[in-house]
Design an enzyme around this catalytic site. Structure first.
Site, PDB file in Angstrom:
ATOM      1  N   LYS A  60       0.812  -1.219   0.000  1.00 50.25           N
ATOM      2  CA  LYS A  60       0.000   0.000   0.000  1.00 50.25           C
ATOM      3  C   LYS A  60       0.842   1.265   0.000  1.00 50.25           C
ATOM      4  O   LYS A  60       0.574   2.206  -0.761  1.00 50.25           O
ATOM      5  CB  LYS A  60      -0.942  -0.047   1.203  1.00 50.25           C
ATOM      6  CG  LYS A  60      -1.825   1.155   1.400  1.00 50.25           C
ATOM      7  CD  LYS A  60      -3.025   0.845   2.268  1.00 50.25           C
ATOM      8  CE  LYS A  60      -2.666   0.095   3.519  1.00 50.25           C
ATOM      9  NZ  LYS A  60      -1.796   0.849   4.441  1.00 50.25           N
TER      10      LYS A  60
ATOM     11  N   THR B 212       3.951   1.571  -0.966  1.00 52.36           N
ATOM     12  CA  THR B 212       4.684   1.632  -2.224  1.00 52.36           C
ATOM     13  C   THR B 212       3.809   2.198  -3.333  1.00 52.36           C
ATOM     14  O   THR B 212       4.250   3.058  -4.118  1.00 52.36           O
ATOM     15  CB  THR B 212       5.192   0.229  -2.607  1.00 52.36           C
ATOM     16  OG1 THR B 212       6.032  -0.261  -1.562  1.00 52.36           O
ATOM     17  CG2 THR B 212       5.970   0.256  -3.909  1.00 52.36           C
TER      18      THR B 212
ATOM     19  N   ARG C  62       1.875   8.548   7.078  1.00 59.82           N
ATOM     20  CA  ARG C  62       2.161   8.413   8.507  1.00 59.82           C
ATOM     21  C   ARG C  62       3.651   8.162   8.742  1.00 59.82           C
ATOM     22  O   ARG C  62       4.370   7.717   7.858  1.00 59.82           O
ATOM     23  CB  ARG C  62       1.373   7.239   9.095  1.00 59.82           C
ATOM     24  CG  ARG C  62      -0.130   7.455   9.103  1.00 59.82           C
ATOM     25  CD  ARG C  62      -0.849   6.199   9.568  1.00 59.82           C
ATOM     26  NE  ARG C  62      -0.585   5.084   8.665  1.00 59.82           N
ATOM     27  CZ  ARG C  62      -0.740   3.806   8.979  1.00 59.82           C
ATOM     28  NH1 ARG C  62      -1.142   3.482  10.197  1.00 59.82           N
ATOM     29  NH2 ARG C  62      -0.502   2.856   8.107  1.00 59.82           N
TER      30      ARG C  62
ATOM     31  N   LYS D  10       6.960  -6.679  10.686  1.00 56.77           N
ATOM     32  CA  LYS D  10       6.508  -6.035   9.452  1.00 56.77           C
ATOM     33  C   LYS D  10       7.632  -5.300   8.718  1.00 56.77           C
ATOM     34  O   LYS D  10       7.643  -5.200   7.508  1.00 56.77           O
ATOM     35  CB  LYS D  10       5.374  -5.053   9.784  1.00 56.77           C
ATOM     36  CG  LYS D  10       4.745  -4.379   8.576  1.00 56.77           C
ATOM     37  CD  LYS D  10       3.546  -3.552   9.023  1.00 56.77           C
ATOM     38  CE  LYS D  10       2.904  -2.827   7.842  1.00 56.77           C
ATOM     39  NZ  LYS D  10       3.701  -1.685   7.386  1.00 56.77           N
TER      40      LYS D  10
ATOM     41  N   ALA E 168      -3.735   1.334  12.720  1.00 60.95           N
ATOM     42  CA  ALA E 168      -5.143   1.226  12.327  1.00 60.95           C
ATOM     43  C   ALA E 168      -5.837   0.049  12.992  1.00 60.95           C
ATOM     44  O   ALA E 168      -7.065   0.023  13.059  1.00 60.95           O
ATOM     45  CB  ALA E 168      -5.268   1.109  10.814  1.00 60.95           C
TER      46      ALA E 168
ATOM     47  N   PHE F 205      -3.508  -0.693   7.138  1.00 61.33           N
ATOM     48  CA  PHE F 205      -4.054  -2.033   6.958  1.00 61.33           C
ATOM     49  C   PHE F 205      -5.166  -2.030   5.899  1.00 61.33           C
ATOM     50  O   PHE F 205      -5.162  -1.225   4.990  1.00 61.33           O
ATOM     51  CB  PHE F 205      -4.510  -2.625   8.289  1.00 61.33           C
ATOM     52  CG  PHE F 205      -3.367  -2.860   9.247  1.00 61.33           C
ATOM     53  CD1 PHE F 205      -2.300  -3.660   8.879  1.00 61.33           C
ATOM     54  CD2 PHE F 205      -3.338  -2.260  10.495  1.00 61.33           C
ATOM     55  CE1 PHE F 205      -1.231  -3.872   9.749  1.00 61.33           C
ATOM     56  CE2 PHE F 205      -2.278  -2.478  11.374  1.00 61.33           C
ATOM     57  CZ  PHE F 205      -1.222  -3.292  10.986  1.00 61.33           C
TER      58      PHE F 205
ATOM     59  N   PHE G  70       3.397  -8.741  -9.208  1.00 59.06           N
ATOM     60  CA  PHE G  70       4.606  -9.483  -8.862  1.00 59.06           C
ATOM     61  C   PHE G  70       5.041 -10.319 -10.058  1.00 59.06           C
ATOM     62  O   PHE G  70       4.235 -10.660 -10.924  1.00 59.06           O
ATOM     63  CB  PHE G  70       4.359 -10.386  -7.647  1.00 59.06           C
ATOM     64  CG  PHE G  70       4.393  -9.677  -6.323  1.00 59.06           C
ATOM     65  CD1 PHE G  70       5.410  -9.908  -5.411  1.00 59.06           C
ATOM     66  CD2 PHE G  70       3.397  -8.771  -5.975  1.00 59.06           C
ATOM     67  CE1 PHE G  70       5.448  -9.259  -4.194  1.00 59.06           C
ATOM     68  CE2 PHE G  70       3.419  -8.114  -4.753  1.00 59.06           C
ATOM     69  CZ  PHE G  70       4.447  -8.362  -3.863  1.00 59.06           C
TER      70      PHE G  70
ATOM     71  N   TRP H 220       7.106  -0.745  -7.402  1.00 58.65           N
ATOM     72  CA  TRP H 220       8.320  -1.266  -6.769  1.00 58.65           C
ATOM     73  C   TRP H 220       9.441  -1.382  -7.795  1.00 58.65           C
ATOM     74  O   TRP H 220      10.583  -1.003  -7.523  1.00 58.65           O
ATOM     75  CB  TRP H 220       8.035  -2.640  -6.138  1.00 58.65           C
ATOM     76  CG  TRP H 220       9.134  -3.140  -5.257  1.00 58.65           C
ATOM     77  CD1 TRP H 220       9.276  -2.929  -3.923  1.00 58.65           C
ATOM     78  CD2 TRP H 220      10.265  -3.931  -5.659  1.00 58.65           C
ATOM     79  NE1 TRP H 220      10.422  -3.540  -3.456  1.00 58.65           N
ATOM     80  CE2 TRP H 220      11.041  -4.160  -4.499  1.00 58.65           C
ATOM     81  CE3 TRP H 220      10.685  -4.473  -6.873  1.00 58.65           C
ATOM     82  CZ2 TRP H 220      12.224  -4.909  -4.523  1.00 58.65           C
ATOM     83  CZ3 TRP H 220      11.864  -5.217  -6.906  1.00 58.65           C
ATOM     84  CH2 TRP H 220      12.617  -5.432  -5.739  1.00 58.65           C
TER      85      TRP H 220
END
Length: 556
Positions: A72, A74, A95, A106, A274, A302, A382, A410
């Protein structure tokens, strides 16, 4: 492909004054934190506060997280870079990362690959000290509460009623339930206590919802810390803590300006989780961006069941914001996990698992539509994704009223997100009719049940005796008009992390509730949610190091 931190370290940053100039700010508007970080001065913030919110607000959210990753942040960064490449005046509003996930499971939260905010190491670690200031202010209040009791000051606090927790911005399960003041009378009154992670502190929520120092102090004064022995609520204002807390938070209230790898301005400020808080960056940063830019890209933590719902029902409600559109990030890999495939088998083609897992994305598409906000699906691609899997996902999105666009932020930075940016511009110009999910006039139980049934698809809601009694108490005290912030697992739409996909008809269990009177909401804790996480068996901290030249390695 080099690692995220290697890509970041090879990037040549521009002095932050140049980035500020691109956002319409001058050197006089900045307080520098080195060459590449700055805060915006109170003088400039006050000047900007008289301007209208001219920008269009774009929310980036996602499907329910899995171990496969969604990307998210990225996509948010890549989308802002792509809008900039299309000649748009854009600012990113994100954030700040917490140290807990950075050293835990994470990892960092500055994007990845060629879509990152930089300096990556600084932002992921101490940054400008905002979260440390929040920790200090939170714990100052805790110390003043215990001193108030020790000294016998008025009002007379009942030690068993204290509801204010200490905090620390690290994952430390040993601090979840403790006893303090065990050294004898000189150490104070022995009692049970606990720690939350700093980003779950009400002080963090207050910082992220206050628009100036005056409002910050007003909100701090309203924090309920316990009761007198005859049952009256005692606030931080009653024990005269708010002024000193605000002094500690003075600089933390100012938004932080940094840049992306592609030199897009980014205001990175505030970091509530969140799953246990409201999950959005600060109102002051978002509104500053909306006054400076034509387009503002922000994200909420999230999945959309947590971050987006709280963004709409708490942040937008309190701040009077009207989002123009939403982007829902999904990956084929994550949807296959929601379709029952284990992580080790995700690289194997499995179109049927994509079909089954789509139920999760479908729920989020429907939920966003319920707020009257146009939505686009960003397929974060991906290498292992097959053309058939992508076609199936795209067709399913179209059949359910959402256009799906491939994105490769990415690998390709902003250039990998140009098509998504073009579609986002069209959606942002459409005639959306934003609305919150529930009316302020509903009871606290009705608000909780509306979210549980309409967003989480629960069949019924149950309450522990403790939760039910507290809700009655909060209502009697006049807090029934506050919005609710549900704290639950991020790993399922439900309150049970083992339920993947799109569970329906289950019992949603509210185990406890907390009053955050200063922040202006009531927190409902569901399932087995914890407000102080623990470290995994192999924490990310084991891979992080620094060499003799001060170069950090091991950050994601």
């Amino acid at each position: 492909m080099p690692s995220d931190i290697e890509i970041s370290q090879k990037n040549k940053l521009r002095p932050i004054g140049e980035i500020a100039a691109g956002a319409g700010l001058t050197d006089d508007d900045l307080e520098l934190y080195g060459r590449y970080k700055a805060k915006i001065t109170f003088a400039k913030l006050k000047e900007l506060s008289s301007r209208p919110l001219k920008g269009r607000l774009i929310l980036v959210t996602a499907i329910t997280p899995t171990a496969a990753g969604e990307g998210k942040s990225t996509i948010s960064i890549g989308l802002a870079d792509a809008l900039k490449s299309l000649g748009k005046n854009v600012i990113l509003a994100l954030r700040e990362p917490s140290l807990g996930p950075c050293f835990g499971l994470k990892g960092g939260a500055t994007g990845g690959g060629y879509a990152q905010i930089v300096p990556m190491e600084d932002i992921n670690l101490h940054f400008t000290g905002d979260i440390h200031a929040i920790t200090a202010a939170n714990n100052l209040l805790a110390a003043m509460i215990d001193n108030h009791i020790k000294q016998g000051n008025k009002p007379d606090i009942d030690p068993d009623s204290i509801c204010w927790h200490r905090c620390l911005d690290l994952n430390d399960r040993a601090l979840r339930n403790i006893r303090i003041a065990l050294g004898g009378p000189a150490d104070g009154t022995p009692r049970a206590d606990s720690f939350d992670i700093s980003v779950a502190s009400e002080v963090m929520a207050i910082l992220c919802l206050a628009e100036n120092l005056t409002e910050l102090k007003q909100r701090l004064e309203k924090i309920v810390v316990g009761k007198t022995r005859n049952g009256r609520y005692i606030t931080a204002g009653d024990i005269r803590a708010a002024g000193a807390m605000a002094a500690l938070l003075k600089d933390a209230l100012k938004p932080n300006l940094v840049q992306t790898l592609e030199k897009t301005p980014a205001l990175v400020h505030g970091g509530p989780f969140a799953n246990i808080a409201h999950g959005c960056n600060s109102v002051i940063a978002t509104k500053t961006a909306l006054r400076l830019a034509d387009y503002v890209v922000t994200e909420a933590g999230f999945g959309a069941d947590l971050g987006a719902e709280k963004f709409f029902d708490i942040k937008c409600r309190i701040a009077g914001l009207k989002p123009s559109c939403a982007v829902i990030v999904a990956t084929v890999r994550a949807l296959k996990m929601h379709g029952g495939i284990i992580k080790e088998n995700l690289t194997k083609p499995d179109p049927e698992a994509v079909r089954l897992g789509f139920a999760n994305l479908k729920t989020h598409i429907e939920n966003i539509a319920g707020f009257g906000v146009p939505a686009i699906v960003a397929i974060n691609r991906f290498e292992s994704d097959t053309e058939e899997e992508i076609r199936i996902l795209t067709d399913l999105c179209r059949q359910n009223g959402a256009k799906a666009i491939l994105a490769t932020a990415w690998e390709n930075g902003g250039q990998g997100v140009v098509k998504l940016a073009e579609e986002t511009l069209l959606a942002a110009e459409s005639a959306g009719s934003f609305k919150t999910l529930y009316d302020d006039k509903l009871s606290l139980k009705e608000k909780i049940e509306t979210i549980a049934k309409q967003i989480y698809r629960a069949g019924r809601v149950s309450y522990s005796d403790q939760a039910a009694n507290k809700l009655e108490e909060y209502t009697a005290a006049g807090y029934q008009k506050l919005p609710v912030c549900i704290a639950k697992t991020q790993n399922s739409i439900s309150d049970d992390p083992s339920l993947k996909g799109a569970p329906t008809g289950y019992e949603f269990k509210v185990s406890d509730v907390r009053l955050s009177a200063g922040a202006g909401f009531v927190i409902a804790l569901a399932g087995n949610i914890l407000t102080m996480p623990g470290l995994p068996k192999v924490p990310a901290a084991e891979q992080i190091d620094v060499d003799e030249n001060g170069v950090i390695s091991g950050l994601f």
